[in-house]
Design a protein around this motif. Structure first.
Motif, mmCIF file in Angstrom:
data_model
loop_
_atom_site.group_PDB
_atom_site.id
_atom_site.type_symbol
_atom_site.label_atom_id
_atom_site.label_comp_id
_atom_site.label_asym_id
_atom_site.label_seq_id
_atom_site.Cartn_x
_atom_site.Cartn_y
_atom_site.Cartn_z
ATOM 1 N N LEU A 179 86.108 45.934 60.400
ATOM 2 C CA LEU A 179 86.884 44.990 61.306
ATOM 3 C C LEU A 179 85.076 44.866 62.138
ATOM 4 O O LEU A 179 84.612 45.472 62.102
ATOM 5 C CB LEU A 179 87.266 45.963 62.435
ATOM 6 C CG LEU A 179 88.443 46.700 62.778
ATOM 7 C CD1 LEU A 179 89.325 48.224 62.900
ATOM 8 C CD2 LEU A 179 89.227 45.074 63.162
ATOM 9 N N ARG A 180 85.217 43.993 62.814
ATOM 10 C CA ARG A 180 83.990 43.561 63.877
ATOM 11 C C ARG A 180 84.405 43.670 65.126
ATOM 12 O O ARG A 180 85.198 42.487 65.709
ATOM 13 C CB ARG A 180 83.358 42.387 63.004
ATOM 14 C CG ARG A 180 81.354 41.897 63.773
ATOM 15 C CD ARG A 180 81.398 40.621 63.236
ATOM 16 N NE ARG A 180 81.018 40.901 61.360
ATOM 17 C CZ ARG A 180 79.984 41.174 60.926
ATOM 18 N NH1 ARG A 180 79.019 41.734 62.038
ATOM 19 N NH2 ARG A 180 79.589 40.697 59.759
ATOM 20 N N VAL A 181 83.881 44.740 65.875
ATOM 21 C CA VAL A 181 83.947 44.562 66.504
ATOM 22 C C VAL A 181 82.800 45.002 67.551
ATOM 23 O O VAL A 181 81.753 44.987 67.617
ATOM 24 C CB VAL A 181 83.765 46.434 67.274
ATOM 25 C CG1 VAL A 181 84.439 46.879 68.674
ATOM 26 C CG2 VAL A 181 85.449 46.803 66.076
ATOM 27 N N ASN A 182 82.648 44.110 68.815
ATOM 28 C CA ASN A 182 81.834 43.492 69.640
ATOM 29 C C ASN A 182 81.933 43.930 70.967
ATOM 30 O O ASN A 182 83.155 43.419 71.604
ATOM 31 C CB ASN A 182 81.303 41.803 69.565
ATOM 32 C CG ASN A 182 80.065 41.370 69.987
ATOM 33 O OD1 ASN A 182 79.841 41.799 71.990
ATOM 34 N ND2 ASN A 182 79.392 40.482 69.513
ATOM 35 N N LEU A 183 81.151 44.743 71.095
ATOM 36 C CA LEU A 183 81.775 45.567 72.185
ATOM 37 C C LEU A 183 80.916 44.696 73.384
ATOM 38 O O LEU A 183 81.667 45.340 74.517
ATOM 39 C CB LEU A 183 81.017 46.921 72.144
ATOM 40 C CG LEU A 183 81.406 48.024 71.390
ATOM 41 C CD1 LEU A 183 80.523 49.319 71.100
ATOM 42 C CD2 LEU A 183 82.671 48.621 70.909
ATOM 43 N N LEU B 50 90.332 47.540 72.245
ATOM 44 C CA LEU B 50 89.609 48.510 72.470
ATOM 45 C C LEU B 50 90.328 48.867 73.845
ATOM 46 O O LEU B 50 90.632 47.904 74.996
ATOM 47 C CB LEU B 50 87.615 47.597 72.860
ATOM 48 C CG LEU B 50 87.075 47.601 72.246
ATOM 49 C CD1 LEU B 50 86.674 45.894 72.360
ATOM 50 C CD2 LEU B 50 86.284 48.599 71.523
ATOM 51 N N ARG B 51 89.886 49.967 74.835
ATOM 52 C CA ARG B 51 90.185 50.954 75.468
ATOM 53 C C ARG B 51 89.994 51.193 76.544
ATOM 54 O O ARG B 51 88.214 52.403 76.423
ATOM 55 C CB ARG B 51 91.543 51.955 75.131
ATOM 56 C CG ARG B 51 92.410 51.656 74.422
ATOM 57 C CD ARG B 51 93.482 51.916 73.989
ATOM 58 N NE ARG B 51 94.491 51.569 73.581
ATOM 59 C CZ ARG B 51 95.903 52.209 72.854
ATOM 60 N NH1 ARG B 51 95.785 53.836 73.202
ATOM 61 N NH2 ARG B 51 96.882 51.271 71.785
ATOM 62 N N ASP B 52 89.485 52.112 77.621
ATOM 63 C CA ASP B 52 88.803 52.326 78.640
ATOM 64 C C ASP B 52 88.676 53.716 78.602
ATOM 65 O O ASP B 52 89.486 54.627 78.296
ATOM 66 C CB ASP B 52 88.639 52.796 80.217
ATOM 67 C CG ASP B 52 87.837 52.932 81.465
ATOM 68 O OD1 ASP B 52 88.855 53.728 82.232
ATOM 69 O OD2 ASP B 52 87.416 52.854 81.305
ATOM 70 N N ALA B 53 87.372 54.328 78.191
ATOM 71 C CA ALA B 53 87.043 55.939 78.225
ATOM 72 C C ALA B 53 86.329 55.677 79.688
ATOM 73 O O ALA B 53 85.784 57.333 79.563
ATOM 74 C CB ALA B 53 86.408 56.185 76.892
ATOM 75 N N SER B 54 86.591 55.371 80.393
ATOM 76 C CA SER B 54 85.714 56.005 81.321
ATOM 77 C C SER B 54 86.007 57.707 82.289
ATOM 78 O O SER B 54 85.394 58.571 82.741
ATOM 79 C CB SER B 54 85.730 55.297 83.043
ATOM 80 O OG SER B 54 85.124 54.550 82.530
ATOM 81 N N HIS B 55 87.693 58.050 81.535
ATOM 82 C CA HIS B 55 88.109 59.316 81.893
ATOM 83 C C HIS B 55 86.937 60.277 81.162
ATOM 84 O O HIS B 55 87.729 61.692 81.565
ATOM 85 C CB HIS B 55 89.521 59.321 82.143
ATOM 86 C CG HIS B 55 90.183 58.618 80.663
ATOM 87 N ND1 HIS B 55 90.087 57.524 80.544
ATOM 88 C CD2 HIS B 55 90.954 59.362 80.235
ATOM 89 C CE1 HIS B 55 91.096 56.891 79.464
ATOM 90 N NE2 HIS B 55 91.368 58.303 79.140
#
Lengths: 592, 96
Positions: free
Chosen positions: A9-13, A131-136
């Motif tokens: 998996l190549r994940v470009n953040l 990809l999901r939000d992790a602000s919390h």
């Protein structure tokens, strides 16, 4: 899914793009997986001079070639990147269950690039990757992050790999944690993850792994599991006492670094030993990783009610003996805190030990304590207090300690009191007393490290045979063999503790049955040598010089003052020329 | 007097950490350990030598120290022990 399908998996953040690639399967034969293959890819894809905490660095999470199979200890994975602590290649290894779960999603490796614009986590459910939000989650401890993610994904059987506050705050000694208490501990890999605003990876896999010779592999594994159970270390010592079986062994051998490596025996050992953990009834039960017949993990509950995993020998030593502390409760609490904060226990404890020596010698002014406990050897209050401070980068000293002992000591004008190699803290064996191990410390490709080539095995424990600790002859060759075989083990996905019962031929049998490679022992070891050489080249290109293959001056100038090794100094400099020659490098130690 | 200390899984198994042997003469470590085994057996009804030694060979990983020095670095089970010596006995142990 066949285990030779190397899906990456190549994940470009930065761009939030996710793609899947198939690696050239020939690479599996030349680098296996895990440490070898990920190091090769890192070396190919980044400029080794890059700033480790910049978006240009890459973080690779990679399982071993056999990870996920039902072999003995085949559950390991690695975090490979450029280290912000050492400037060298970082290859940090962890157990637990995350690696096997990742493999069962069908993915062999994840390459993280760039930097997310806000806190993010990666969710992998077989081929459904998001990809999901992790602000919390940002700011939460490791255990809470893990619990929250399992709850919100609704996947109770998923496995979580994450950073704690230490990685978020870019501590150079931050770890990546998985399954709550397992750590890819060393070299600040947690800071790289934090620098990318990447909080966690959640993996849930359902695929089964197909191998070349299923029945033959099963038969071989049955025999190897039996071998492991019948071995004294893997079958009895480690299950009963965990790695803290070593406290008294190393203390009696006069190699137990005390008070920041000023002494080599500790009269408080019986308060904090592996035996004490059992006798004081803090140990509840042992724990195993994926497919492991050994079970060296410690599940512990303190009289205070604190509970968790640990301490290991290294962790217990770093907060205990190295800081002169003989209070097992405080030592264990500091370990638990590191697991929650996401901090490397070896580096954290050793950084406090260095601070204690600096303070006792008058180099840290009183006002810098900011009303914290005095940094004196033996202070159990100090180890707990400053672990918390450094994990959160709180206060002047907390902030300095988060940079590791070398930068702390350098700030106060005395880097010689940091017991590090290439700025990474040395572990729990004094190199003056074991000459081969001293050479290993100095030449390890990731800085101060014992597991890169555990020469304690032959020099102290008698595995596979006993070498005399002060003897120099033959040691360079032994170091190379141990380093090469360890690189193989790390790339196949076995736990290093499997090397107590197993030899190279044991791994070869399992590898050939699983893959059909039909390799020889020589070819197996050649892979290890190749990986070692590649890491060396990366480090050279990053600007690391052979002059840094050296130990702190204490080990040459200050003979061991106590115990059965009294009078010993390190002679590793005498071993370097032969070591460089064996490696095929030039006289100065440059590889090409 | 010779002090014999047991550690790790051996001390946990036997429930004994230290045995003092009143000995005036020099003897081999093998002879001493056989003597100590009888003392321990009287106390605990347990034997330990089989865990450490097979026939005349030290089992792999067994660590026997005389005043901090591993007997495998010199004469093994034929190493001599004198009054005033401290012996440390470990079954196999290892880690990281």
């Amino acid at each position: 899914m066949n285990i030779l399908e190397a899906k990456v998996l190549r994940v470009n953040l930065s761009s939030k793009s996710i793609s899947s690639e198939q690696l050239d399967s020939n690479l599996l034969k030349t680098y296996f997986g895990g440490r070898g293959l990920a190091s090769k890819i890192l070396a190919d894809e980044i400029d080794p001079k890059v700033d480790a905490l910049s978006p240009e660095n890459k973080l690779i999470i990679s399982v071993g070639l056999l990870t996920g199979l039902a072999g003995p200890t085949t559950g390991r994975y690695m975090a490979i990147t450029k280290s912000p602590l050492t400037g060298c290649i970082a290859s940090s290894n962890s157990g637990g269950f995350f690696g096997a779960e990742l493999r069962k999603t069908g993915h062999f490796m994840i390459i993280f690039e760039g930097k997310a614009s806000e806190p993010t986590y990666l969710s992998i459910d077989d081929d459904k990757v998001e990809l999901r939000d992790a602000s919390h989650l940002w700011g939460l401890n490791v255990h809470e992050t893990t619990d929250r993610l399992l709850e919100e994904t609704g996947e109770k059987k998923a496995k979580v790999c994450c950073i704690g506050p230490a990685g978020e705050k870019l501590s150079k000694i931050a770890s990546i944690m998985n399954d709550k208490d397992r750590a890819a501990g060393r070299s600040g890999v947690g800071a790289v993850m934090g620098s990318k605003n990447l909080k966690a990876i959640v993996a849930k896999g359902s695929l089964s792994l197909e191998i070349a010779e299923k029945e033959k592999f099963r038969e071989i594994v049955r025999e190897k599991n039996k071998k492991s159970k019948e071995d004294g270390v893997s079958g009895e010592g480690l299950p009963a006492l965990g790695t803290k079986v070593l406290d008294n062994i190393i203390n009696q051998a006069g190699l137990y670094p005390t008070n920041n490596f000023q002494y080599c025996t500790f009269d408080g050992v019986n308060e904090i030993s592996g035996e004490a953990l059992v006798e004081k009834k803090y140990l509840v039960k042992n724990k195993s990783c994926f497919s492991c017949p050994i079970g060296c993990g410690r599940s512990v509950v303190l009289p205070t009610g604190d509970k968790g995993e640990g301490p290991e020998y290294e962790s217990g030593w770093a907060f205990g003996t190295d800081c002169g502390v003989r209070d097992l409760i405080s030592v264990t609490k500091a370990n638990f805190m590191c697991n929650e904060l996401g901090l490397d226990t070896i580096s954290a404890g050793c950084t406090i030990a260095a601070a204690m020596e600096l303070y006792e010698k008058g180099y840290i002014p009183e006002e810098d304590l900011e009303h914290g406990p005095k940094l004196v050897f033996g202070s159990s209050e100090a180890v707990v207090y400053y672990t918390q401070k450094m994990g959160l980068r709180e206060g002047k000293l907390g902030n300095l300690m988060a940079e590791g002992s070398y930068r702390l000591a350098e700030h106060y004008g005395h880097p010689e009191y940091a017991m590090t190699v290439k700025k990474q803290e040395l572990p729990a064996y004094d190199p003056r007393g074991v000459q081969g191990h001293g050479l290993q410390y100095a030449t390890s490709n990731r800085g101060g490290c014992h597991v890169r080539g555990y020469m304690i095995s032959p020099e102290v424990l008698g595995y596979p045979e006993k070498l005399e600790t002060q003897q120099l002859e033959g040691k360079a060759q032994w170091v190379k063999i141990f380093q090469d075989l360890t690189a193989v083990i790390d790339s196949l996905g076995f736990c290093l503790f499997s090397s107590f019962p197993f030899r190279a031929d044991d791994y070869l049998e399992m590898l050939n049955a699983a893959t059909g490679f039909n390799m020889t022992t020589e070819e197996l070891m050649a892979v290890g040598e190749r990986i070692w050489h590649l890491e060396r080249i990366f480090n050279q290109d990053a600007g690391i010089k052979p002059e840094e293959d050296i130990l702190p001056q204490r080990f040459f100038n200050e003979p061991i003052p106590d115990g059965p090794q009294k009078g010993a100094v390190s002679k590793m400099r005498e071993l370097l020329p032969e070591y460089y020659k064996l490696r095929g490098w030039d006289e100065s130690g440059y590889a090409s | 007097m010779i002090t014999v200390n047991f550690y790790t899984t051996l001390s946990l198994m036997l429930g004994v950490k230290e045995i003092l042997v009143d000995s005036a003469a020099e003897q081999s470590i093998k002879e001493l350990l056989e003597q100590v085994e009888e003392i321990v057996f009287q106390k605990t009804a347990k034997r330990f030598l089989w865990k450490l030694v097979e026939d005349v060979t030290i089992r792999r990983g067994t660590i026997i120290l005389i005043n901090g020095r591993n007997i495998l670095d010199s004469n093994g089970l034929n190493c001599m022990v004198n009054p005033g010596d401290t012996i440390a006995v470990f079954p196999p142990g290892g880690g990281g």
